[in-house]
Scaffold this motif. Sequence first.
Motif, PDB file in Angstrom:
ATOM      1  N   LYS A 121      -1.666   0.005  -4.804  1.00  0.00           N
ATOM      2  CA  LYS A 121      -1.757   0.179  -3.348  1.00  0.00           C
ATOM      3  C   LYS A 121      -2.641  -0.882  -2.696  1.00  0.00           C
ATOM      4  O   LYS A 121      -2.424  -1.251  -1.546  1.00  0.00           O
ATOM      5  CB  LYS A 121      -2.237   1.591  -3.021  1.00  0.00           C
ATOM      6  N   SER A 122      -3.662  -1.383  -3.419  1.00  0.00           N
ATOM      7  CA  SER A 122      -4.496  -2.438  -2.839  1.00  0.00           C
ATOM      8  C   SER A 122      -3.689  -3.716  -2.652  1.00  0.00           C
ATOM      9  O   SER A 122      -3.862  -4.438  -1.654  1.00  0.00           O
ATOM     10  CB  SER A 122      -5.715  -2.698  -3.722  1.00  0.00           C
ATOM     11  N   MET A 123      -2.784  -4.010  -3.595  1.00  0.00           N
ATOM     12  CA  MET A 123      -1.926  -5.180  -3.461  1.00  0.00           C
ATOM     13  C   MET A 123      -0.950  -4.994  -2.297  1.00  0.00           C
ATOM     14  O   MET A 123      -0.729  -5.911  -1.498  1.00  0.00           O
ATOM     15  CB  MET A 123      -1.160  -5.410  -4.771  1.00  0.00           C
ATOM     16  N   LEU A 124      -0.376  -3.786  -2.182  1.00  0.00           N
ATOM     17  CA  LEU A 124       0.553  -3.518  -1.084  1.00  0.00           C
ATOM     18  C   LEU A 124      -0.150  -3.655   0.263  1.00  0.00           C
ATOM     19  O   LEU A 124       0.433  -4.161   1.233  1.00  0.00           O
ATOM     20  CB  LEU A 124       1.147  -2.122  -1.231  1.00  0.00           C
ATOM     21  N   LYS A 125      -1.405  -3.219   0.317  1.00  0.00           N
ATOM     22  CA  LYS A 125      -2.169  -3.363   1.565  1.00  0.00           C
ATOM     23  C   LYS A 125      -2.387  -4.835   1.888  1.00  0.00           C
ATOM     24  O   LYS A 125      -2.312  -5.246   3.055  1.00  0.00           O
ATOM     25  CB  LYS A 125      -3.503  -2.635   1.440  1.00  0.00           C
ATOM     26  N   GLU A 126      -2.645  -5.650   0.862  1.00  0.00           N
ATOM     27  CA  GLU A 126      -2.811  -7.082   1.091  1.00  0.00           C
ATOM     28  C   GLU A 126      -1.516  -7.705   1.592  1.00  0.00           C
ATOM     29  O   GLU A 126      -1.536  -8.602   2.453  1.00  0.00           O
ATOM     30  CB  GLU A 126      -3.285  -7.769  -0.196  1.00  0.00           C
ATOM     31  N   PHE A 127      -0.399  -7.234   1.066  1.00  0.00           N
ATOM     32  CA  PHE A 127       0.905  -7.709   1.546  1.00  0.00           C
ATOM     33  C   PHE A 127       1.054  -7.445   3.045  1.00  0.00           C
ATOM     34  O   PHE A 127       1.617  -8.268   3.777  1.00  0.00           O
ATOM     35  CB  PHE A 127       2.022  -7.017   0.770  1.00  0.00           C
ATOM     36  N   LEU A 128       0.565  -6.318   3.530  1.00  0.00           N
ATOM     37  CA  LEU A 128       0.715  -5.961   4.940  1.00  0.00           C
ATOM     38  C   LEU A 128      -0.033  -6.912   5.860  1.00  0.00           C
ATOM     39  O   LEU A 128       0.316  -7.029   7.042  1.00  0.00           O
ATOM     40  CB  LEU A 128       0.237  -4.528   5.173  1.00  0.00           C
ATOM     41  N   ALA A 129      -1.087  -7.570   5.350  1.00  0.00           N
ATOM     42  CA  ALA A 129      -1.806  -8.605   6.106  1.00  0.00           C
ATOM     43  C   ALA A 129      -2.397  -8.063   7.402  1.00  0.00           C
ATOM     44  O   ALA A 129      -2.489  -8.780   8.401  1.00  0.00           O
ATOM     45  CB  ALA A 129      -0.889  -9.803   6.390  1.00  0.00           C
ATOM     46  N   GLU A 167      -5.780  -2.804   9.436  1.00  0.00           N
ATOM     47  CA  GLU A 167      -5.632  -1.508  10.095  1.00  0.00           C
ATOM     48  C   GLU A 167      -4.443  -0.706   9.549  1.00  0.00           C
ATOM     49  O   GLU A 167      -4.286   0.465   9.897  1.00  0.00           O
ATOM     50  CB  GLU A 167      -5.466  -1.704  11.601  1.00  0.00           C
ATOM     51  N   LEU A 168      -3.620  -1.339   8.716  1.00  0.00           N
ATOM     52  CA  LEU A 168      -2.421  -0.677   8.204  1.00  0.00           C
ATOM     53  C   LEU A 168      -2.598  -0.281   6.747  1.00  0.00           C
ATOM     54  O   LEU A 168      -3.290  -0.966   5.989  1.00  0.00           O
ATOM     55  CB  LEU A 168      -1.195  -1.586   8.351  1.00  0.00           C
ATOM     56  N   GLU A 169      -1.968   0.799   6.361  1.00  0.00           N
ATOM     57  CA  GLU A 169      -1.950   1.262   4.982  1.00  0.00           C
ATOM     58  C   GLU A 169      -0.504   1.368   4.510  1.00  0.00           C
ATOM     59  O   GLU A 169       0.391   1.672   5.307  1.00  0.00           O
ATOM     60  CB  GLU A 169      -2.609   2.648   4.860  1.00  0.00           C
ATOM     61  N   PRO A 170      -0.249   1.125   3.220  1.00  0.00           N
ATOM     62  CA  PRO A 170       1.112   1.354   2.718  1.00  0.00           C
ATOM     63  C   PRO A 170       1.443   2.843   2.745  1.00  0.00           C
ATOM     64  O   PRO A 170       0.571   3.697   2.644  1.00  0.00           O
ATOM     65  CB  PRO A 170       1.053   0.823   1.283  1.00  0.00           C
ATOM     66  N   LEU A 171       2.712   3.130   2.901  1.00  0.00           N
ATOM     67  CA  LEU A 171       3.182   4.502   2.761  1.00  0.00           C
ATOM     68  C   LEU A 171       3.117   4.895   1.294  1.00  0.00           C
ATOM     69  O   LEU A 171       3.088   4.045   0.406  1.00  0.00           O
ATOM     70  CB  LEU A 171       4.619   4.619   3.256  1.00  0.00           C
ATOM     71  N   GLN A 172       3.139   6.202   1.027  1.00  0.00           N
ATOM     72  CA  GLN A 172       3.201   6.671  -0.355  1.00  0.00           C
ATOM     73  C   GLN A 172       4.172   7.836  -0.453  1.00  0.00           C
ATOM     74  O   GLN A 172       4.178   8.724   0.402  1.00  0.00           O
ATOM     75  CB  GLN A 172       1.836   7.089  -0.881  1.00  0.00           C
ATOM     76  N   ALA A 173       5.002   7.800  -1.491  1.00  0.00           N
ATOM     77  CA  ALA A 173       5.962   8.880  -1.755  1.00  0.00           C
ATOM     78  C   ALA A 173       5.737   9.405  -3.154  1.00  0.00           C
ATOM     79  O   ALA A 173       5.688   8.640  -4.115  1.00  0.00           O
ATOM     80  CB  ALA A 173       7.394   8.366  -1.613  1.00  0.00           C
TER      81      ALA A 173
END
Length: 230
Positions: free
Chosen positions: A164-172, A175-181
């Motif tokens: 999830k930390s990598m996905l957050k970095e992708f979002l650039a 203030e945004l967080e990745p979704l989780q399912a």
Amino acid sequence: MSDTFDLPGGSMASRPVHFIWLLDCSGSMSVNGKIAELNFAIREAIPEMQSAARSNPGATLLVRAVSFASGASWHINDPTPVDQFTWEDLHTYGGTDMGAAFRLAAGALQTPPMPQRALPPVLALVSDGQPTDDWRSGLRAIDDTPWGKRAVRVALAIGDDADKSMLKEFLANPELEPLQAKNPRQLAAAIRWMSTAVKAASTPRADGGGPVQAPPPVALDKGEDENPIW
């Protein structure tokens, strides 16, 4: 989908929005039916994408997809008008070469092939694990393109093992967080929401500083997290 829209005194050509799925097909996606549920969720979300496109007559939505496992490839190579878009099932194999997927997408974010008059593209990343290649250099390749910097980015972690930390970095965007399912219902809801990010891509910012970022989704229903299977 029409490529023009009517205005008083005449018509104006619509501008293309390129929507690129970046989808994890690593071997772990075969566990507990994750890949089957992802295929189902994307297929079921197509009407949502079509509806979002119809609500933005100034934009022509073009969809394509990259799959990544041991290496990466264009799962759907041609930018396809959403009204003609159909889904081809993904299959699992190998590792999680996310950096390769990023580099492939970066090639599509150059001008050309991306037209100068396009609207900001949408990059929609889905993964259930840890990258197994140099994802940072791939992400830099995206960031080094003019369209990559302007893209609306959305990301989804499937299960608790996703980075999830990598996905957050992708979002650039801090203030945004990745979704989780953690179950099929959450996955379907997240994919539906991601599929409508074209609304943000076609909404200019008041300060002229790039696309409006997709807002966080509506919170999941109470109790949806009680039966995680991933």
